[in-house]
Design a protein around this motif. Structure first.
Motif, PDB file in Angstrom:
ATOM      1  N   ASP A 188     105.979  25.855 -11.746  1.00 42.97           N
ATOM      2  CA  ASP A 188     105.333  24.672 -12.298  1.00 42.97           C
ATOM      3  C   ASP A 188     104.942  23.708 -11.188  1.00 42.97           C
ATOM      4  O   ASP A 188     105.534  23.708 -10.114  1.00 42.97           O
ATOM      5  CB  ASP A 188     106.302  23.959 -13.241  1.00 42.97           C
ATOM      6  CG  ASP A 188     106.229  24.525 -14.634  1.00 42.97           C
ATOM      7  OD1 ASP A 188     105.111  24.793 -15.074  1.00 42.97           O
ATOM      8  OD2 ASP A 188     107.282  24.696 -15.256  1.00 42.97           O
ATOM      9  N   VAL A 189     103.973  22.863 -11.493  1.00 47.02           N
ATOM     10  CA  VAL A 189     103.430  21.956 -10.478  1.00 47.02           C
ATOM     11  C   VAL A 189     104.514  21.134  -9.772  1.00 47.02           C
ATOM     12  O   VAL A 189     104.530  21.021  -8.551  1.00 47.02           O
ATOM     13  CB  VAL A 189     102.409  20.991 -11.123  1.00 47.02           C
ATOM     14  CG1 VAL A 189     101.835  20.059 -10.086  1.00 47.02           C
ATOM     15  CG2 VAL A 189     101.306  21.767 -11.781  1.00 47.02           C
ATOM     16  N   SER A 190     105.424  20.554 -10.551  1.00 48.87           N
ATOM     17  CA  SER A 190     106.390  19.648  -9.925  1.00 48.87           C
ATOM     18  C   SER A 190     107.355  20.424  -9.033  1.00 48.87           C
ATOM     19  O   SER A 190     107.868  19.905  -8.049  1.00 48.87           O
ATOM     20  CB  SER A 190     107.139  18.837 -10.977  1.00 48.87           C
ATOM     21  OG  SER A 190     108.003  19.647 -11.714  1.00 48.87           O
ATOM     22  N   VAL A 191     107.614  21.681  -9.364  1.00 46.89           N
ATOM     23  CA  VAL A 191     108.505  22.503  -8.553  1.00 46.89           C
ATOM     24  C   VAL A 191     107.735  23.113  -7.379  1.00 46.89           C
ATOM     25  O   VAL A 191     108.261  23.239  -6.269  1.00 46.89           O
ATOM     26  CB  VAL A 191     109.129  23.609  -9.431  1.00 46.89           C
ATOM     27  CG1 VAL A 191     110.056  24.476  -8.613  1.00 46.89           C
ATOM     28  CG2 VAL A 191     109.875  23.003 -10.589  1.00 46.89           C
ATOM     29  N   GLN A 192     106.486  23.429  -7.634  1.00 41.38           N
ATOM     30  CA  GLN A 192     105.624  23.991  -6.599  1.00 41.38           C
ATOM     31  C   GLN A 192     105.569  23.078  -5.377  1.00 41.38           C
ATOM     32  O   GLN A 192     105.669  23.534  -4.239  1.00 41.38           O
ATOM     33  CB  GLN A 192     104.227  24.162  -7.189  1.00 41.38           C
ATOM     34  CG  GLN A 192     103.157  24.476  -6.188  1.00 41.38           C
ATOM     35  CD  GLN A 192     101.801  24.641  -6.864  1.00 41.38           C
ATOM     36  OE1 GLN A 192     101.624  25.470  -7.743  1.00 41.38           O
ATOM     37  NE2 GLN A 192     100.847  23.842  -6.485  1.00 41.38           N
ATOM     38  N   SER A 193     105.449  21.765  -5.621  1.00 43.90           N
ATOM     39  CA  SER A 193     105.348  20.862  -4.481  1.00 43.90           C
ATOM     40  C   SER A 193     106.668  20.804  -3.716  1.00 43.90           C
ATOM     41  O   SER A 193     106.678  20.650  -2.495  1.00 43.90           O
ATOM     42  CB  SER A 193     104.906  19.469  -4.934  1.00 43.90           C
ATOM     43  OG  SER A 193     105.801  18.927  -5.862  1.00 43.90           O
ATOM     44  N   GLN A 194     107.786  20.952  -4.416  1.00 47.11           N
ATOM     45  CA  GLN A 194     109.076  21.001  -3.711  1.00 47.11           C
ATOM     46  C   GLN A 194     109.138  22.195  -2.759  1.00 47.11           C
ATOM     47  O   GLN A 194     109.571  22.076  -1.615  1.00 47.11           O
ATOM     48  CB  GLN A 194     110.240  21.116  -4.712  1.00 47.11           C
ATOM     49  CG  GLN A 194     110.435  19.909  -5.604  1.00 47.11           C
ATOM     50  CD  GLN A 194     111.432  20.170  -6.719  1.00 47.11           C
ATOM     51  OE1 GLN A 194     112.033  21.243  -6.798  1.00 47.11           O
ATOM     52  NE2 GLN A 194     111.614  19.197  -7.589  1.00 47.11           N
TER      53      GLN A 194
END
Lengths: 322, 336
Positions: A187-193
């Motif tokens: 997911d986007v929010s995890v991808q950036s992590q």
């Protein structure tokens, strides 16, 4: 000037198509068809392309997880295409891979400790104490806690599993990591992590990545240089800013214009390509893109364009620039 | 408002599993007008797909059940409609397309058969007319050699073509509402651009309202007029696409937009929301996003925030906007 760590010359991978009663060879799928590039030490090279363009096959052929049909892969000035299994195994200490699907690439029956400990054991860290210490270290490096070591993959979320995959790749202090769509399942929010983690690790351990992905924004964010593949061929390669600001190949132009931008005011002069990617078992003659190219000429149907440097490190394979 | 086509009112869809009751959709309300394109955005597990399946009454039951709320379609509550009533609506007035065009087509039937099925079911036509209509539909969605494709099977088509067939099938009876659940997620960008273009044209020409479920904010900017943002089974923000993308109010929406790598900008470090999406569960108190929110204060963990109206059709579920003035100070105080 940094040294080249990886040189790929004329890499080809043809898969045989079997058919008929006796399973004879009836054709070939040219998954990777004469691809050449160089990766410098400490660099992140992004490879983008649509599904079936051969980007993953290229990644796996570099590690010889898939045996290339022809071509040369030089790692630290040493041709590795002729090494035997034992020599290759030793070399994989320095060359690692992170896979796309964090659900499928971790053994569900092994604990995290076993998963990360295995490459250590294989490459000669015999003492159990030492391994434990290193596993603890690695888990902290990728942002997990040491107590996670005794758990099983199903107890983790997608992002955490990808962190485990990264820890496993880092175990033996590799120099080069092939990242095969490492964030596309997240997911986007995890991808950036995960992207931030990978960037930090690169800076901290002076790693080199070949970052394979289909998401153009992700590749732009993380890479130093970007190569674009279409139907088994590299069509364009340049520094990322150069490539995204000034794409030369009509395919790259279309690809970049097709990315939906989360900005309602963005200008939309979209090039919508007709049709689908042709089958790699029967690629078009000449330039593989000529069937969909809005600027195709007569020569494109007959002669395959050479992959040549146009200006300062900007390579493109297109007759428009010859 | 007579032009409202679909209105969800406090919808609750729960799953009854071995681990207890899971409120996948936890009080969702929004509406879609005639001819409008509305997007539902959220990450995996936020309940966006369950919401769309609830509208169609396609929730597998057991374990799922719509336990409360209304689904008003053209002024009629269809949340408790009988199977027979639903059959009349599904495919006829509301149609749906799914993410995986590979798995949602039947490999054993020809394309014409599958499109014709809905036409034969809902309209008084014979087989020959249905076949002709199928061909016209295939042409409408931009399939070349429609006369030949109508007799082909799904495996003979590419992913983009299959998604076009799915759309043709959905458009078979001129539905008033098309629910598209991640229609382009499985497709490549150049094909995605084609499909979005097609959906935009259908919306303009046929005035079909579209409810688009997606996780991709880029797709939202391309095609949606209004957007509903969901997190952990609840609507956290609603507004026009422009308002949501340019001026997001809820900290989750803000974080989501900031954590996207931008193709036209240069940045060194991506913003990232700490932590992961919480597991749904019953009886949780407080804002679901509070554990990951950088503005969270004590109250966020003790009370459920309400969906606040902060403008014309503009809503957000956050205490920060409760009293538009002064809330900044309040939260600064409670932080210190």
């Amino acid at each position: 000037m940094p040294n080249p760590i990886l040189e790929v010359n004329g890499l080809k991978k043809y898969f045989d198509l079997k058919g008929g009663v006796f399973g004879r060879k009836v054709g070939e799928v040219k998954a990777v068809d004469d691809v050449s590039f160089t990766v410098m030490e400490g660099e992140i090279l992004g490879i983008v392309g649509e599904s079936g363009c051969g980007k993953s096959t290229t990644g796996k052929s570099i590690l010889r997880l898939i045996e290339p049909t022809a071509g040369e892969v030089k790692f630290e000035d040493k041709d590795i295409t002729n090494l035997n299994t034992e020599e290759m195994r030793k070399l994989r200490r320095d060359m690692q891979i992170i896979f796309q699907d964090p659900y499928a690439s971790l053994n569900p029956r092994h604990t995290v400790e076993k998963i990360i400990g295995e490459p250590l054991l294989v490459h000669g860290v015999k003492s159990k104490e030492e391994r434990k210490k290193r596993i603890k270290e690695l888990l902290e490096v990728v942002g997990l806690s040491p107590y996670h070591a005794s758990r099983y993959p199903h107890q983790f979320s997608g992002g955490q599993r990808q962190r485990i995959g990264i820890a496993r790749a880092l175990a033996n202090n590799p120099k080069l990591i092939i990242c095969d769509e490492p964030v596309s399942a997240l997911d986007v929010s995890v991808q950036s992590q995960i992207l931030n983690l990978m960037q930090d690790l690169r800076d901290r351990f002076n790693l080199t990545y070949v970052f394979i992905a289909h998401d153009l924004s992700v590749v732009k964010h993380i890479s130093d240089r970007v190569g674009v593949m279409y139907l088994g061929r590299m069509v364009e390669m340049a520094n990322k800013d150069e490539l995204y600001d000034n794409p030369k190949h009509p395919y790259t132009q279309a690809l970049l214009s097709a990315v939906p931008v989360p900005d309602p005011d963005a200008e939309k002069d979209r090039i919508i390509l007709e049709g689908d990617v042709p089958s790699p078992s029967n690629p078009p003659s000449g330039c593989a893109f000529h069937t969909r190219c809005p600027r195709a000429m007569d020569i494109c149907k007959e002669v395959r364009p050479k992959f040549e440097e146009q200006e300062n490190n900007h390579f493109v394979a297109c007759h428009l620039y010859e | 408002m007579s032009d409202v086509l679909l209105e969800l009112n406090n919808l609750h869809t729960h799953f009854f599993t071995d681990d207890g009751e899971i409120p996948a959709v936890d009080g969702v309300s929004f509406h879609v007008r005639k001819g409008e394109v509305v997007g539902i955005v959220g990450e995996s597990g936020c309940g966006k797909s369950v919401t769309s399946l609830s509208i169609m009454q396609l929730i597998p039951s057991p374990p799922g059940k719509i336990v409360d709320g209304e689904i008003n379609f053209k002024g009629e509550n269809i949340a408790k409609a009988s199977k027979k009533q639903m059959r009349k609506i599904r495919g006829n007035e509301i149609a749906m397309i799914f993410q995986e065009p590979m798995t949602s087509l039947n490999p054993l039937y020809s394309i014409g058969n599958q499109i014709g099925e809905a036409i034969l079911l809902h309209e008084k036509v014979n087989k020959k007319e249905a076949r002709q209509k199928s061909i016209n539909l295939l042409k409408l969605v931009g399939i070349p050699r429609a006369e030949a494709v109508v007799d082909e099977y799904p495996h003979q088509l590419s992913g983009g073509m299959r998604q076009r067939v799915m759309i043709a099938m959905a458009m078979a009876c001129d539905p008033e509402l098309l629910i598209a659940d991640e229609p382009t997620t499985a497709l490549d960008v150049t094909i995605q651009a084609q499909i979005l273009d097609l959906m935009r044209n259908l919306n303009k020409e046929k005035e079909t309202a579209i409810l688009l479920i997606t996780h991709d904010l880029g797709v939202v900017a391309e095609i949606c007029e209004r957007v509903v943002v969901m997190y952990a089974g609840k609507v956290v923000e609603e507004g026009t696409a422009k308002e949501i993308l340019k001026d997001p109010k809820h900290p989750y929406t803000q974080g989501l937009i900031r954590s996207l790598p931008k193709i036209h900008e240069k940045e060194q470090k991506l913003y990232s929301i700490p932590g992961t999406v919480p597991k749904p569960g019953k009886g949780k108190i407080g804002c679901r996003f509070a554990p990951r929110c950088e503005y969270a204060f004590d109250r966020c963990f003790q009370e459920d925030p309400k969906l606040l109206s902060i403008g014309n059709e503009r809503y957000t579920r956050c205490f920060l906007y409760e009293e538009n003035v002064g809330s900044e100070n309040d939260h600064a105080k409670s932080n210190s």
